[in-house]
Design a protein around this motif. Structure first.
Motif, short mmCIF file in Angstrom:
data_model
loop_
_atom_site.label_atom_id
_atom_site.label_comp_id
_atom_site.label_asym_id
_atom_site.label_seq_id
_atom_site.Cartn_x
_atom_site.Cartn_y
_atom_site.Cartn_z
N SER A 86 0.80 -1.06 0.04
CA SER A 86 -0.07 0.17 0.15
C SER A 86 0.96 1.34 -0.04
O SER A 86 2.15 1.26 0.29
CB SER A 86 -0.93 0.11 1.12
N LYS A 87 0.32 2.31 -0.59
CA LYS A 87 1.01 3.59 -0.79
C LYS A 87 -0.11 4.65 -1.03
O LYS A 87 -0.87 4.49 -1.75
CB LYS A 87 2.21 3.53 -1.64
N ASP A 88 0.06 5.87 -0.40
CA ASP A 88 -0.92 6.99 -0.35
C ASP A 88 -0.80 7.23 -2.13
O ASP A 88 0.14 7.36 -2.67
CB ASP A 88 -0.56 8.13 0.26
N GLY A 89 -2.00 7.50 -2.49
CA GLY A 89 -2.22 7.61 -4.08
C GLY A 89 -2.14 6.51 -4.84
O GLY A 89 -2.27 6.50 -6.27
N SER A 114 -4.04 -0.29 -3.27
CA SER A 114 -3.41 -1.39 -2.48
C SER A 114 -3.48 -2.68 -3.31
O SER A 114 -4.75 -2.98 -4.06
CB SER A 114 -4.17 -1.62 -1.31
N LYS A 165 -1.03 3.38 -9.82
CA LYS A 165 -1.85 4.65 -9.36
C LYS A 165 -3.39 4.65 -9.22
O LYS A 165 -3.98 4.30 -9.97
CB LYS A 165 -1.21 5.91 -10.15
N LYS A 166 -3.86 5.49 -8.59
CA LYS A 166 -5.19 5.55 -8.28
C LYS A 166 -5.91 6.52 -9.19
O LYS A 166 -5.81 7.72 -9.17
CB LYS A 166 -5.73 6.10 -6.97
#
Length: 666
Positions: free
Chosen positions: A505-508, A511, A534-535
């Motif tokens: 997981s990572k911001d932006g 997951s 990326k989201k």
């Protein structure tokens, strides 16, 4: 081994196990017949060599070298004379000279022997170098063995492997040959050159030891030592060699190896060679009956070293019969209900190599055997192979201390207790082949996990991604983060044959989770590569059943198709999505409102669609990922504002649009 393969006073030969030919028991089993080199000036030395009088031959060949003869023939024979006598220090010396002068013309068997000699003196570094020569320079098409492949990492792993055994030299060993144990009821039967006193002591010419006979001993409560040694059977023990026995589960039938000997006479083939044969006998009234041959014996090759399956239905054995892959191979026959045998079947290249495979022992779960063809520590090593649905699996070297740089063989085990016996001529013994007991440690199969995280869009490593190791039940076992190279690893030790997963997981970013299962391989490191995306899912929408990339409207100057800065900002979102999904394919459709002529609107919208496509390609997207870029003018209006219909500007603006339709998404 210090007792050499036997050759009796009738100048007969057998086939041996060889790491050394100096070996004993294997003497018992299977000596290779070497071709006579007929040069007259080597006549005396060659005669002694071919009669297996290696000590005498070595002195004669050394004398020739001192006189300036360092020919390939002399150096080969000199190295062989010491090699077959298990004098690995001198063998390595003369093979070294042989390789320095004739490296490019040698047969691969000499690399094989040189590597064994080097391992026998502990020079593993140079042994690796010879492996490379073998791989790169010698023609190995007819001599394939794992032992000599250029696999430095595998050899290093074997040398550094954690020990699995406690071993002990038995008190009953003597300065002569003692080896080849077999379970017999609550006792152990083994072979030995100790004088049974049943006959006038006769000495085997080669090693000046009495011939091999069967003996029997009691085991202690722990099964770690033997006591009360006595001759096994005055009927089965003869004036010549008997060795390596196996009993059916009931204990009343024995199979064993002996010289081709019957009616007080040694049998010979057309060249005068006395081969080994397998015999069987039954226990009747407390006495063993006279031995009879098995049906697949032959005067022209050797058969021996029997090993019965636990159910008594299969008989494994060793032979150099036609169809063998190497010097000696392991075969199997089915024992039919009437006591007859099927045709022998070679166990195939998973087990057998161009080297020598010997001393099989079979349990319900595994085949154990000795080999100098599979990667080992020197001489014969003991291997185990699990029995799977499709046959035996790749053999596993049992490692130190059970295996050494000398000959280690004749492994038998009680699988329920993991106690058993094996034989070895290693340093520190009592003079020759000795019997050792062992206790195998409880084997814990442990594995670890490592991996890496890359961004799917560009395959670049991602730093500071949170990585979590999760059990099959969902429990978090460990958390870590990727380094600047996108790599991660866990210190948690995992059980074999279990399911786990790695979550990132990572911001932006989206997951992601990937599941994996550990194998049965001890100390294996599982590699779990991960991709992160990326989201951008909010930009991917479904309208009327069609997937599209949805961005704000892009605008063009009046009557123009050039991409303005504000339009580029929106189109860059398309580029980002397509980079994040590198296999995505789209088509571009440009539409206008109904103001202006139909033809003009179609032409202008087509120019704008193609200009849009060109911009996306200019930002690094491959052209083939844009299936088409077409302008449709006012053909597909979204509302009622057709020609002649009065509409507001806002209503006309609904029809002015560019659409990015997803044709393919993986």
């Amino acid at each position: 081994m210090n007792s050499r393969p036997w050759k009796n006073d009738l100048n007969l030969q057998d086939f041996t196990k060889m790491k050394a030919i100096k070996t004993n028991i294997t003497a018992l089993l299977f000596l290779m017949v070497f071709a006579v080199q007929g040069q007259l000036k080597y006549n005396d030395a060659d005669i002694n060599f071919d009669n297996l009088l290696y000590v005498r031959a070595a002195k004669q060949y050394e004398s020739l070298v001192q006189k300036g003869d360092d020919s390939q023939h002399v150096l080969q024979r000199l190295g062989d004379a010491y090699f077959f006598n298990t004098d690995m220090e001198n063998a390595a010396k003369w093979y070294g000279m042989l390789f320095s002068k004739y490296e490019n013309v040698l047969e691969p068997e000499y690399a094989f022997r040189y590597v064994h000699a080097l391992k026998g003196v502990g020079n593993y570094k140079l042994a690796k170098g010879i492996m490379k020569i073998y791989t790169q320079k010698l023609d190995v098409s007819k001599f394939e063995v794992e032992q000599l492949k250029n696999n430095d990492e595998a050899l290093d792993e074997l040398l550094n492997r954690q020990p699995q055994f406690y071993i002990a030299n038995l008190a009953i060993n003597t300065p002569v040959a003692d080896f080849g144990t077999a379970y017999y009821k609550d006792k152990i039967v083994f072979s030995s050159s100790r004088d049974s006193l049943l006959y006038e002591t006769r000495v085997y010419e080669w090693n000046q030891q009495p011939y091999l006979d069967f003996f029997m001993a009691d085991t202690n409560d722990l099964g770690s030592d033997l006591a009360k040694v006595e001759p096994f059977s005055p009927i089965l023990n003869t004036r010549y060699h008997e060795a390596v026995a196996s009993f059916i589960p009931e204990g009343n039938v024995i199979y064993f190896t002996r010289n081709n000997y019957s009616n007080q006479t040694l049998g010979r083939d057309g060249e005068g060679t006395n081969h080994l044969k397998m015999y069987t006998s039954q226990l009747q009234g407390g006495e063993w009956t006279g031995a009879t041959e098995v049906s697949f014996n032959n005067e022209e090759y050797s058969v021996g070293q029997p090993a019965l399956s636990p159910d008594g239905k299969k008989l494994y054995f060793v032979s150099d019969m036609p169809g063998s892959i190497g010097g000696t191979d392991i075969f199997v026959v089915d024992i039919r209900r009437d006591g007859s045998f099927s045709q022998p079947r070679n166990l195939g290249p998973t087990i057998n190599t161009s080297g020598r495979e010997m001393f099989p022992y079979i349990t319900e779960e595994k085949l154990y055997f000795a080999s100098d063809g599979h990667l080992g520590l020197g001489g014969l090593d003991v291997f185990e192979s699990e029995l799977g649905r499709n046959g035996f699996r790749a053999p596993n070297n049992l490692g130190k201390p059970l295996n050494s740089n000398r000959d280690d063989f004749a492994y038998i085990v009680n699988e329920s207790t993991q106690r058993g016996y094996f034989s070895s001529n290693r340093e520190g013994g009592k003079g020759d082949d000795d019997i050792y007991s062992f206790q195998r440690m409880e084997e814990t199969c442990e594995q670890t996990v490592k991996g890496s995280v890359i961004r799917k869009a560009n395959a670049q490593p991602m730093v500071n991604v949170v990585v979590e190791l999760v059990s099959a039940g969902g429990a978090s076992l460990e958390r870590t983060a990727t380094d600047p190279y996108g790599a991660f690893s866990f210190t948690t030790v995992l059980d074999c044959e279990e399911k786990y997963s790695v979550q990132i997981s990572k911001d932006g970013f989206i997951s992601t989770e990937k599941s994996f299962s550990t194998t049965t391989e001890k100390d294996f490191v599982n590699n779990v590569p991960m991709e992160i995306t990326k989201k951008l899912n909010k930009l991917i929408v479904r309208e009327n059943g069609v997937l599209k990339i949805k961005i704000d409207n892009i605008y063009f100057d009046l009557n123009k198709a050039d991409i303005r800065a504000d339009a580029a900002q929106e189109l860059n979102k398309i580029v980002e999505v397509m980079k994040e999904y590198p296999k995505m394919v789209i088509k571009i459709e440009a539409h206008t409102d109904s103001r202006g002529s139909d033809r003009y609107n179609e032409t202008l919208s087509d120019k704008r669609a193609k200009s849009t496509g060109s911009y996306i390609i200019s930002q690094g997207i491959q052209a083939h990922r844009i299936e088409s870029a077409i302008g449709y003018g006012e053909k597909t209006l979204l509302n009622h504002c057709k020609n002649g219909i009065k509409c507001t500007t806002e209503e006309h603006d609904v029809n002015r649009r560019s659409e990015f339709i997803i044709v393919k998404l993986e």
